[in-house]
Design a protein around this motif. Structure first.
Motif, PDB file in Angstrom:
ATOM      1  N   ILE A   1      19.470 -22.608  64.720  1.00 39.34           N
ATOM      2  CA  ILE A   1      19.675 -21.893  63.749  1.00 39.34           C
ATOM      3  C   ILE A   1      19.647 -20.507  64.607  1.00 39.34           C
ATOM      4  O   ILE A   1      18.446 -20.037  65.270  1.00 39.34           O
ATOM      5  CB  ILE A   1      18.850 -22.249  62.335  1.00 39.34           C
ATOM      6  CG1 ILE A   1      18.410 -23.606  61.885  1.00 39.34           C
ATOM      7  CG2 ILE A   1      18.663 -20.728  61.451  1.00 39.34           C
ATOM      8  CD1 ILE A   1      17.464 -23.937  60.880  1.00 39.34           C
ATOM      9  N   ILE A   2      20.949 -19.766  64.124  1.00 39.84           N
ATOM     10  CA  ILE A   2      20.913 -18.080  64.557  1.00 39.84           C
ATOM     11  C   ILE A   2      21.063 -17.337  63.136  1.00 39.84           C
ATOM     12  O   ILE A   2      22.087 -18.338  62.100  1.00 39.84           O
ATOM     13  CB  ILE A   2      22.161 -18.047  65.203  1.00 39.84           C
ATOM     14  CG1 ILE A   2      21.767 -19.045  66.484  1.00 39.84           C
ATOM     15  CG2 ILE A   2      22.169 -16.616  65.751  1.00 39.84           C
ATOM     16  CD1 ILE A   2      22.858 -19.021  68.137  1.00 39.84           C
ATOM     17  N   ASN A   3      20.672 -17.006  62.825  1.00 44.27           N
ATOM     18  CA  ASN A   3      20.370 -15.561  62.214  1.00 44.27           C
ATOM     19  C   ASN A   3      21.306 -14.204  62.127  1.00 44.27           C
ATOM     20  O   ASN A   3      21.120 -14.400  63.547  1.00 44.27           O
ATOM     21  CB  ASN A   3      18.742 -15.991  61.095  1.00 44.27           C
ATOM     22  CG  ASN A   3      18.696 -17.391  60.783  1.00 44.27           C
ATOM     23  OD1 ASN A   3      18.987 -17.763  59.843  1.00 44.27           O
ATOM     24  ND2 ASN A   3      17.032 -17.657  61.240  1.00 44.27           N
ATOM     25  N   CYS A   4      21.333 -13.524  60.958  1.00 39.52           N
ATOM     26  CA  CYS A   4      22.337 -12.545  61.370  1.00 39.52           C
ATOM     27  C   CYS A   4      22.142 -11.920  59.503  1.00 39.52           C
ATOM     28  O   CYS A   4      22.231 -12.651  58.789  1.00 39.52           O
ATOM     29  CB  CYS A   4      23.633 -12.943  61.097  1.00 39.52           C
ATOM     30  SG  CYS A   4      24.787 -11.275  60.822  1.00 39.52           S
TER      31      CYS A   4
ATOM     32  N   ASP B   1      34.375 -19.680  60.050  1.00 38.89           N
ATOM     33  CA  ASP B   1      34.274 -18.651  59.408  1.00 38.89           C
ATOM     34  C   ASP B   1      33.803 -18.048  57.629  1.00 38.89           C
ATOM     35  O   ASP B   1      33.933 -20.030  58.083  1.00 38.89           O
ATOM     36  CB  ASP B   1      35.891 -17.917  59.316  1.00 38.89           C
ATOM     37  CG  ASP B   1      36.503 -18.669  59.187  1.00 38.89           C
ATOM     38  OD1 ASP B   1      37.644 -17.972  58.888  1.00 38.89           O
ATOM     39  OD2 ASP B   1      36.511 -19.860  58.524  1.00 38.89           O
ATOM     40  N   ILE B   2      34.120 -18.029  57.352  1.00 38.07           N
ATOM     41  CA  ILE B   2      33.827 -18.511  56.080  1.00 38.07           C
ATOM     42  C   ILE B   2      33.697 -16.720  55.072  1.00 38.07           C
ATOM     43  O   ILE B   2      33.895 -15.811  55.352  1.00 38.07           O
ATOM     44  CB  ILE B   2      32.249 -18.385  55.537  1.00 38.07           C
ATOM     45  CG1 ILE B   2      31.609 -18.728  54.043  1.00 38.07           C
ATOM     46  CG2 ILE B   2      31.177 -17.199  55.792  1.00 38.07           C
ATOM     47  CD1 ILE B   2      30.505 -19.855  53.876  1.00 38.07           C
TER      48      ILE B   2
ATOM     49  N   HIS C   1      22.207 -12.436  53.716  1.00 40.88           N
ATOM     50  CA  HIS C   1      22.199 -12.916  55.237  1.00 40.88           C
ATOM     51  C   HIS C   1      23.371 -14.563  55.298  1.00 40.88           C
ATOM     52  O   HIS C   1      23.730 -15.196  54.654  1.00 40.88           O
ATOM     53  CB  HIS C   1      20.517 -13.510  54.570  1.00 40.88           C
ATOM     54  CG  HIS C   1      20.416 -14.456  56.376  1.00 40.88           C
ATOM     55  ND1 HIS C   1      20.524 -15.791  56.313  1.00 40.88           N
ATOM     56  CD2 HIS C   1      19.282 -14.594  56.866  1.00 40.88           C
ATOM     57  CE1 HIS C   1      19.428 -16.510  57.293  1.00 40.88           C
ATOM     58  NE2 HIS C   1      19.405 -15.067  57.977  1.00 40.88           N
ATOM     59  N   LEU C   2      23.353 -14.545  57.031  1.00 46.53           N
ATOM     60  CA  LEU C   2      24.137 -15.213  57.115  1.00 46.53           C
ATOM     61  C   LEU C   2      23.568 -16.194  58.146  1.00 46.53           C
ATOM     62  O   LEU C   2      22.827 -15.692  59.068  1.00 46.53           O
ATOM     63  CB  LEU C   2      25.571 -14.109  57.851  1.00 46.53           C
ATOM     64  CG  LEU C   2      26.769 -15.177  57.946  1.00 46.53           C
ATOM     65  CD1 LEU C   2      27.401 -15.720  57.372  1.00 46.53           C
ATOM     66  CD2 LEU C   2      27.101 -14.596  59.058  1.00 46.53           C
TER      67      LEU C   2
ATOM     68  N   LEU D   1      26.087 -20.487  56.665  1.00 45.17           N
ATOM     69  CA  LEU D   1      25.237 -20.456  55.525  1.00 45.17           C
ATOM     70  C   LEU D   1      25.384 -19.333  55.151  1.00 45.17           C
ATOM     71  O   LEU D   1      25.624 -18.000  55.728  1.00 45.17           O
ATOM     72  CB  LEU D   1      23.891 -20.990  54.854  1.00 45.17           C
ATOM     73  CG  LEU D   1      23.670 -22.767  55.495  1.00 45.17           C
ATOM     74  CD1 LEU D   1      22.764 -22.968  55.758  1.00 45.17           C
ATOM     75  CD2 LEU D   1      25.300 -23.155  54.561  1.00 45.17           C
ATOM     76  N   LEU D   2      26.311 -18.775  53.866  1.00 45.00           N
ATOM     77  CA  LEU D   2      26.009 -17.465  53.833  1.00 45.00           C
ATOM     78  C   LEU D   2      25.722 -17.043  52.360  1.00 45.00           C
ATOM     79  O   LEU D   2      26.087 -17.905  51.160  1.00 45.00           O
ATOM     80  CB  LEU D   2      27.141 -16.830  53.039  1.00 45.00           C
ATOM     81  CG  LEU D   2      27.283 -15.624  53.283  1.00 45.00           C
ATOM     82  CD1 LEU D   2      27.240 -14.478  53.796  1.00 45.00           C
ATOM     83  CD2 LEU D   2      28.901 -15.344  51.958  1.00 45.00           C
TER      84      LEU D   2
END
Lengths: 114, 115
Positions: free
Chosen positions: B20-23, B49-50, B72-73, B65-66
């Motif tokens: 899991i990489i967060n942004c 993409d989203i 947060h992505l 996930l958005l």
């Protein structure tokens, strides 16, 4: 089908010199964007060309200029090089300006300014 | 100015585990987000993409996930493989003119898959 190609792959210049980097977009693509990627950082948007005109520009000085040719290929020119211009320069192409059209990146040109 | 950032600069996972990489992003006007993978010596490669009207999107072994409430992505990679080792960037699209694309990238997360 060739993807995005860039030349040269590596380049070494000295401060104050000028440099030209070249990009050929993926077949069928007419829009080219340029990015600067410093070591350990994400790419930063420089500008985008479509129909031979600059359409968008990021926060870069006028020393950075570009051109798009009728065959959709593009050049990035940097004048009066500074040490801080050392980076990987990436070219990305897409079809048209639509936001959701995927961008394809080239392998980049590694510029070192001494 | 507003920018996209990442919580962790590095992530190591065992082969076969999920990653899991967060942004985090700060520009509430951003309406489109992309995850890229960049291997050494190569340009970024599109992963998934989203759009801002979606909360979740799935691809092959990847899910984005958005959460617009907290800006947060995240990128989830299932059954991580050695070939997944790379730097992962999230990017957001901010359209100041409503027409062309201008992507803003985060600083990236180095994913290392351990045998």
């Amino acid at each position: 089908d060739a993807g995005v190609t860039q030349s040269p792959t590596h380049l070494i210049k000295t401060r104050g010199q000028q440099v030209t980097l070249r990009c050929s977009p993926k077949s069928g693509h007419d829009t080219v964007s340029w990015y600067q990627q410093a070591l350990g950082q994400g790419p930063q948007f420089i500008f985008q060309y479509y129909e031979e005109e600059e359409r968008q520009r990021g926060n870069f000085p006028d020393r950075f200029s570009g051109h798009q040719f009728p065959n959709y290929s593009s050049e990035l020119n940097v004048n009066a090089l500074l040490l801080g211009d050392s980076a990987l320069y990436l070219c990305a192409s897409s079809r048209g300006l639509a936001v959701y059209n995927e961008q394809f990146f080239g392998p980049g040109t590694r510029l070192t300014v001494l | 100015g507003e920018s996209v950032g990442l919580h962790l600069p590095t992530l190591s996972v065992q082969e076969g585990d999920n990653s899991i990489i967060n942004c985090a992003y700060s520009n509430s006007a951003s309406d489109y987000f992309i995850w890229y993978k960049q291997e050494s010596g190569k340009g970024p490669q599109f992963i998934i993409d989203i759009r801002s009207n979606m909360d979740k999107r799935q691809g092959q072994r990847v899910t984005v996930l958005l959460n617009k409430t907290v800006k947060h992505l995240s990128l989830q990679i299932a059954a991580t493989q050695p070939g997944d080792s790379a730097v992962y960037f999230c990017a957001e699209n901010v359209e100041p003119s409503g027409s062309a694309r201008q992507l803003t990238f985060g600083s990236g997360t180095q994913l290392t898959v351990l045998p």
